[in-house]
Design a protein around this motif. Structure first.
Motif, PDB file in Angstrom:
ATOM      1  N   UNK A  42       0.835  -1.212   0.000  1.00 24.26           N
ATOM      2  CA  UNK A  42       0.000   0.000   0.000  1.00 24.26           C
ATOM      3  C   UNK A  42       0.862   1.252   0.000  1.00 24.26           C
ATOM      4  N   UNK A  43       1.973   1.221   0.752  1.00 26.00           N
ATOM      5  CA  UNK A  43       2.871   2.375   0.797  1.00 26.00           C
ATOM      6  C   UNK A  43       3.606   2.599  -0.504  1.00 26.00           C
ATOM      7  N   UNK A  44       3.784   1.542  -1.294  1.00 26.63           N
ATOM      8  CA  UNK A  44       4.505   1.638  -2.567  1.00 26.63           C
ATOM      9  C   UNK A  44       3.592   1.965  -3.736  1.00 26.63           C
ATOM     10  N   UNK A  49      -4.238   6.150  -3.609  1.00 21.62           N
ATOM     11  CA  UNK A  49      -5.128   7.203  -3.124  1.00 21.62           C
ATOM     12  C   UNK A  49      -6.520   7.110  -3.747  1.00 21.62           C
ATOM     13  N   UNK A  50      -6.631   6.414  -4.889  1.00 20.12           N
ATOM     14  CA  UNK A  50      -7.933   6.269  -5.555  1.00 20.12           C
ATOM     15  C   UNK A  50      -8.640   4.964  -5.197  1.00 20.12           C
ATOM     16  N   UNK A  51      -7.930   4.049  -4.545  1.00 16.35           N
ATOM     17  CA  UNK A  51      -8.515   2.758  -4.203  1.00 16.35           C
ATOM     18  C   UNK A  51      -9.500   2.901  -3.052  1.00 16.35           C
ATOM     19  N   UNK A  52     -10.633   2.258  -3.148  1.00 19.69           N
ATOM     20  CA  UNK A  52     -11.565   2.204  -2.016  1.00 19.69           C
ATOM     21  C   UNK A  52     -10.930   1.420  -0.879  1.00 19.69           C
ATOM     22  N   UNK A  53     -10.297   0.299  -1.233  1.00 24.24           N
ATOM     23  CA  UNK A  53      -9.560  -0.520  -0.281  1.00 24.24           C
ATOM     24  C   UNK A  53      -8.146  -0.658  -0.826  1.00 24.24           C
ATOM     25  N   UNK A  54      -7.149  -0.209  -0.080  1.00 23.83           N
ATOM     26  CA  UNK A  54      -5.771  -0.276  -0.547  1.00 23.83           C
ATOM     27  C   UNK A  54      -5.293  -1.729  -0.600  1.00 23.83           C
ATOM     28  N   UNK A  55      -4.189  -2.000  -1.331  1.00 27.71           N
ATOM     29  CA  UNK A  55      -3.754  -3.381  -1.565  1.00 27.71           C
ATOM     30  C   UNK A  55      -3.658  -4.245  -0.306  1.00 27.71           C
ATOM     31  N   UNK A  81       0.036  -1.782 -12.844  1.00 29.25           N
ATOM     32  CA  UNK A  81       1.134  -2.731 -13.088  1.00 29.25           C
ATOM     33  C   UNK A  81       2.500  -2.058 -13.109  1.00 29.25           C
ATOM     34  N   UNK A  82       2.743  -1.172 -12.150  1.00 32.56           N
ATOM     35  CA  UNK A  82       4.074  -0.560 -12.043  1.00 32.56           C
ATOM     36  C   UNK A  82       5.044  -1.501 -11.321  1.00 32.56           C
ATOM     37  N   UNK A  83       4.497  -2.459 -10.577  1.00 34.53           N
ATOM     38  CA  UNK A  83       5.242  -3.517  -9.902  1.00 34.53           C
ATOM     39  C   UNK A  83       6.165  -3.043  -8.777  1.00 34.53           C
ATOM     40  N   UNK A  84       5.948  -1.833  -8.281  1.00 35.84           N
ATOM     41  CA  UNK A  84       6.722  -1.394  -7.112  1.00 35.84           C
ATOM     42  C   UNK A  84       6.423  -2.291  -5.914  1.00 35.84           C
ATOM     43  N   UNK A  85       5.153  -2.653  -5.753  1.00 39.57           N
ATOM     44  CA  UNK A  85       4.768  -3.518  -4.634  1.00 39.57           C
ATOM     45  C   UNK A  85       5.445  -4.880  -4.745  1.00 39.57           C
ATOM     46  N   UNK A  86       5.537  -5.381  -5.969  1.00 37.73           N
ATOM     47  CA  UNK A  86       6.133  -6.703  -6.199  1.00 37.73           C
ATOM     48  C   UNK A  86       7.619  -6.696  -5.883  1.00 37.73           C
ATOM     49  N   UNK A  87       8.306  -5.634  -6.291  1.00 36.39           N
ATOM     50  CA  UNK A  87       9.748  -5.521  -6.044  1.00 36.39           C
ATOM     51  C   UNK A  87      10.036  -5.389  -4.556  1.00 36.39           C
ATOM     52  N   UNK A  88       9.174  -4.687  -3.831  1.00 35.14           N
ATOM     53  CA  UNK A  88       9.448  -4.373  -2.428  1.00 35.14           C
ATOM     54  C   UNK A  88       8.857  -5.356  -1.418  1.00 35.14           C
TER      55      UNK A  88
END
Length: 199
Positions: A42-44, A49-55, A81-88
């Motif tokens: 969620x932080x990545x 900010x547009x999600x009703x429920x963050x990841x 699909x920026x994949x920042x969450x996946x990398x981190x």
């Protein structure tokens, strides 16, 4: 039934009807149970900010069995699909793939979240049957599915593309392998029908 298959007196942990098991069976969702709720995804996230429920919360809701809330929400369709969450992700869960697994379930089971992403997916899928995407055909299908009047706002962009030779009025010739693309799409649709999903 062994004790490890039971959660309380009535619920089987390996029950395929449980939402978490359904997501885990979908390509990309295999590691949904390994999330430690650290919040790095969620932080990545560049669009959270547009999600009703963050990841992070989506994953928690999946594990809590909140299927209707997750699949009727447009949240997952904001993933770019920026994949920042996946990398981190410290657990190697690949949250972006998990989010796309949820999208696939929503599309297959006929959920209609308030988002224009799903009509765009369908318009692209229908347009590629010639082996190449016909941009004008894609836009026409898309705007007919959402709201034809909103196409008026896209006319200046369409005109600019047309005058620069970037928007063809006629569809492209069928490319080599176009028939194979159609076969793949039909096979996927038949698989969805066999599993009771939406066409």
């Amino acid at each position: 039934m062994s004790k490890k298959d039971v959660l309380g007196p009535y619920i089987r942990v390996n029950d395929p009807n449980l939402f978490v098991n359904q997501v885990a069976a979908e390509p990309g969702g295999e590691k949904v149970r390994e999330c430690i709720q650290c919040g790095v995804c969620s932080g990545s996230c560049t669009t959270s900010e547009w999600w009703q429920y963050q990841p992070r919360r989506v994953i928690a809701m999946i594990r809590a069995g909140m299927k209707e809330e997750v699949l009727t929400s447009a949240s997952t369709f904001y993933c770019v699909s920026c994949y920042k969450c996946t990398v981190r992700c410290p657990r190697g869960i690949k949250p972006a793939s998990l989010i796309h697994a949820v999208e696939a379930i929503a599309e297959r089971e006929g959920y209609r979240p308030r988002t224009r992403t799903m009509p765009l997916y369908r318009s692209l899928r229908d347009s590629i049957k010639r082996g190449r995407i016909w941009e004008l055909g894609t836009f026409i299908r898309y705007y007919l599915r959402v709201n034809p009047l909103t196409a008026l706002g896209a006319l200046p962009t369409a005109w600019a593309l047309f005058t620069r030779g970037r928007l063809k009025l006629t569809p492209p010739k069928r490319t080599k392998g176009a028939d194979d693309v159609v076969k793949i799409i039909r096979k996927l649709q038949s698989m969805r029908t066999e599993t009771g999903g939406a066409k």
